[in-house]
Design a protein around this motif. Structure first.
Motif, mmCIF file in Angstrom:
data_model
loop_
_atom_site.group_PDB
_atom_site.id
_atom_site.type_symbol
_atom_site.label_atom_id
_atom_site.label_comp_id
_atom_site.label_asym_id
_atom_site.label_seq_id
_atom_site.Cartn_x
_atom_site.Cartn_y
_atom_site.Cartn_z
ATOM 1 N N LEU A 175 0.837 -1.200 0.000
ATOM 2 C CA LEU A 175 0.000 0.000 0.000
ATOM 3 C C LEU A 175 0.874 1.254 0.000
ATOM 4 O O LEU A 175 0.614 2.214 -0.744
ATOM 5 C CB LEU A 175 -0.924 -0.014 1.216
ATOM 6 N N ALA A 176 1.908 1.254 0.843
ATOM 7 C CA ALA A 176 2.799 2.417 0.899
ATOM 8 C C ALA A 176 3.462 2.664 -0.448
ATOM 9 O O ALA A 176 3.560 3.812 -0.915
ATOM 10 C CB ALA A 176 3.847 2.210 1.993
ATOM 11 N N ALA A 177 3.905 1.594 -1.105
ATOM 12 C CA ALA A 177 4.554 1.744 -2.399
ATOM 13 C C ALA A 177 3.593 2.284 -3.446
ATOM 14 O O ALA A 177 3.979 3.096 -4.307
ATOM 15 C CB ALA A 177 5.131 0.399 -2.847
ATOM 16 N N ARG A 178 2.334 1.845 -3.408
ATOM 17 C CA ARG A 178 1.354 2.322 -4.394
ATOM 18 C C ARG A 178 1.153 3.819 -4.301
ATOM 19 O O ARG A 178 0.847 4.482 -5.303
ATOM 20 C CB ARG A 178 0.004 1.629 -4.189
ATOM 21 N N HIS A 179 1.292 4.365 -3.115
ATOM 22 C CA HIS A 179 0.904 5.762 -2.906
ATOM 23 C C HIS A 179 2.053 6.656 -2.458
ATOM 24 O O HIS A 179 1.815 7.776 -2.005
ATOM 25 C CB HIS A 179 -0.238 5.815 -1.893
ATOM 26 N N GLY A 180 3.278 6.178 -2.610
ATOM 27 C CA GLY A 180 4.420 7.021 -2.306
ATOM 28 C C GLY A 180 4.571 7.358 -0.839
ATOM 29 O O GLY A 180 5.130 8.415 -0.488
ATOM 30 N N ALA A 181 4.101 6.486 0.029
ATOM 31 C CA ALA A 181 4.207 6.712 1.469
ATOM 32 C C ALA A 181 5.484 6.074 1.997
ATOM 33 O O ALA A 181 6.016 5.122 1.429
ATOM 34 C CB ALA A 181 2.993 6.128 2.190
ATOM 35 N N SER A 182 5.976 6.586 3.113
ATOM 36 C CA SER A 182 7.126 5.982 3.775
ATOM 37 C C SER A 182 6.637 4.966 4.798
ATOM 38 O O SER A 182 5.525 5.076 5.324
ATOM 39 C CB SER A 182 7.976 7.042 4.469
ATOM 40 N N ILE A 183 7.454 3.966 5.084
ATOM 41 C CA ILE A 183 7.065 2.936 6.043
ATOM 42 C C ILE A 183 8.277 2.535 6.859
ATOM 43 O O ILE A 183 9.383 2.382 6.332
ATOM 44 C CB ILE A 183 6.427 1.719 5.336
ATOM 45 N N GLU A 184 8.069 2.394 8.163
ATOM 46 C CA GLU A 184 9.098 1.918 9.078
ATOM 47 C C GLU A 184 8.490 0.782 9.891
ATOM 48 O O GLU A 184 7.375 0.905 10.404
ATOM 49 C CB GLU A 184 9.556 3.045 10.005
ATOM 50 N N VAL A 185 9.207 -0.327 9.997
ATOM 51 C CA VAL A 185 8.709 -1.493 10.721
ATOM 52 C C VAL A 185 9.721 -1.883 11.786
ATOM 53 O O VAL A 185 10.903 -2.089 11.478
ATOM 54 C CB VAL A 185 8.439 -2.672 9.768
ATOM 55 N N THR A 186 9.265 -1.968 13.014
ATOM 56 C CA THR A 186 10.096 -2.396 14.137
ATOM 57 C C THR A 186 9.729 -3.826 14.486
ATOM 58 O O THR A 186 8.555 -4.119 14.757
ATOM 59 C CB THR A 186 9.869 -1.479 15.355
ATOM 60 N N VAL A 187 10.721 -4.727 14.478
ATOM 61 C CA VAL A 187 10.449 -6.166 14.531
ATOM 62 C C VAL A 187 11.181 -6.810 15.713
ATOM 63 O O VAL A 187 12.317 -6.463 16.027
ATOM 64 C CB VAL A 187 10.879 -6.854 13.221
ATOM 65 N N GLY A 188 10.510 -7.777 16.330
ATOM 66 C CA GLY A 188 11.148 -8.648 17.310
ATOM 67 C C GLY A 188 11.701 -7.901 18.512
ATOM 68 O O GLY A 188 11.052 -7.017 19.082
ATOM 69 N N ASP A 189 12.923 -8.260 18.917
ATOM 70 C CA ASP A 189 13.508 -7.671 20.112
ATOM 71 C C ASP A 189 13.784 -6.180 19.959
ATOM 72 O O ASP A 189 13.984 -5.479 20.973
ATOM 73 C CB ASP A 189 14.814 -8.400 20.470
#
Length: 463
Positions: A175-189
């Motif tokens: 979805l972010a790629a379709r609309h030129g949005a930035s995305i940050e994902v925090t994972v696990g520890d």
């Protein structure tokens, strides 16, 4: 699949919308004498959903009459034309008239909703009757509304084997790629390092690491933050659910699906250009393992409030709490959470009428009216302050599952409100996200709830 209107260059068949009154069906003269005579012979009365196919002089199909009932008569179905979409013969159709009081745009949207099919695992075909976008209707807006609804339905309908936290992250990245949005994902520890301890605690027992998805859309203006519960499957944790209660738990990420669907519509309509839209999704699977969080544990939240875990099956409010605390730090003009949160909400209002909570009367009124007018009904329940004591266990600041069974939807909402305070306004939607049985325009399975209510209220509430 994507919603589509029929190509207007193909010659469509006329569909006449027919009112009924005490004298029977009111066939407009423009439909022709043959149509009126044929309707009488077929006992066509114009009652809602009734279809009468009209032959031409050679026995072919000349068009159809479709009943929409009496003027101002209450309707039991939201989408007046959805039944037509599902039952008319193959072909392209065009509305031939627009009776007084009939909402043509809403009818066309219902037709688009009726086209939806979940085809990931089989070859189910959509209805073959296709509608030419009616004259005077903003077709691009309707397609954007339907695209958001389709996305939400697809995400909810996909089982956890293909829609775990990693897959939900991929859907957010797409979805972010379709609309030129930035995305940050925090994972696990890393969740612990960045102070999201309750998201980590709920999701750490799963083979797929828990994560917080943070999407920012390009645009300037009032800040709108959407927070969606992304529990991709809920076993109940160590307070394990009985088997029957697990059958629909693939839909426990319905809040995340709805905020992604709403974001899709906002972006397609380019409304994200005049606001600062942020989407936060805590994506976890509440699993059972040796390292699962336990009943009686006390967790310290991002906000610093301590929470006694009296039921590991009340996990959604825990992951939402850390995400809400993050969103609140920016003091947005409006923050909205959406979650398949409590069975108490379904006991109170059933599966089709989700409650929402908001302290601001003006915003609450706007959300109710927008939902009513958009065939996306929502109903206000109170943040009832006298019940605050029910979520205060004494040993910690908060209790995630008060005993007694009373006011479960309200106490859950009060719990979430404790993690806000800087936002100018906060609203919480306790949705079901599921259509238990098929209805016109609403296939059995995942469904959007509250998205159009929020969308249509935004011009009034996001100032």
């Amino acid at each position: 699949m994507r919603p589509e209107f029929a190509n207007p260059s193909a010659i469509p068949l006329p569909l006449w919308l027919i009112r009924s009154d005490t004298d029977g069906a009111q066939i407009p003269p423009e439909a022709g004498a043959l149509a009126a005579t044929w309707a009488r012979s077929q006992n066509f009365t114009g009652k809602p959903g009734q279809i009468c196919l009209i032959p031409d002089a050679t026995g072919g199909l000349a068009g159809a009459l479709y009943g929409i009932g009496a003027t101002n008569a209450p309707g039991r179905e939201r989408y007046a034309l959805a039944h037509a979409a599902e039952n008319l013969p193959v072909g392209n159709w065009k509305l031939a008239n627009s009776p007084e009081g009939f909402d043509v745009a809403a009818g066309a949207l219902g037709w688009l909703f009726a086209q939806y099919r979940f085809t990931r695992y089989n070859s189910a075909e959509p209805p073959k009757a296709r509608l030419v976008c009616p004259d005077g209707v903003d077709g691009e807006r309707l397609l954007a509304l339907a695209a958001g609804e389709y996305l939400a339905r697809d995400l909810i309908n996909t089982p956890t084997s293909d829609m775990g936290p990693e897959d939900l992250e991929k859907a957010a990245r797409d979805l972010a790629a379709r609309h030129g949005a930035s995305i940050e994902v925090t994972v696990g520890d890393d969740l612990l390092d960045k102070n999201f301890p309750m998201i980590h605690a709920v999701g750490r027992a799963s083979d797929q690491a828990p994560r917080l998805i943070d999407i920012r859309f390009p645009g300037t203006g009032p800040r709108l933050t959407l927070v969606g519960k992304g529990v991709c499957f809920d076993t109940g944790g160590l307070d394990i659910k009985p088997p029957a209660s697990m059958l629909l738990m693939k839909k426990d990420m319905g809040g995340a699906a709805n905020v992604l669907g709403l974001a899709e519509t906002l972006a397609l309509l380019k409304l994200t250009e005049s606001m600062s839209l942020r989407v936060l999704i805590p994506a976890v699977e509440n699993s059972i393992s040796a390292n699962a969080f336990r009943p009686g544990d006390i967790l310290t939240s991002r906000k610093g409030l301590t929470v006694e875990v009296n039921n590991t099956d009340a996990e959604g409010r825990l992951v939402l709490a850390d995400a809400l605390a993050l969103g609140d730090e920016e003091a947005p003009e409006l923050m909205i959470s959406m979650a398949t949160l409590t069975g108490a909400a379904r006991v109170a209002l059933g599966p089709e009428l989700p409650p929402f909570f908001c302290d601001e009367d003006g915003i609450a009124d706007a959300l109710y009216r927008a939902g009513r007018d958009a065939a996306d009904p929502v109903w206000r329940l109170p943040f009832w302050d006298p019940y605050e004591a029910m979520i205060e266990p004494g040993i910690a600041d908060l209790d995630n599952a008060p005993s007694g069974g009373f006011a479960g939807a309200i106490t859950a909402a009060l719990f979430l409100r404790r993690f806000t305070g800087k936002a100018r306004a906060y609203a919480h939607f306790d949705i079901y996200g599921w259509q238990p049985s098929a209805a016109p325009g609403r296939s059995k399975g995942g469904t959007g709830q509250g998205m159009r209510a929020i969308l249509n209220a935004l011009p009034e509430v996001l100032k």
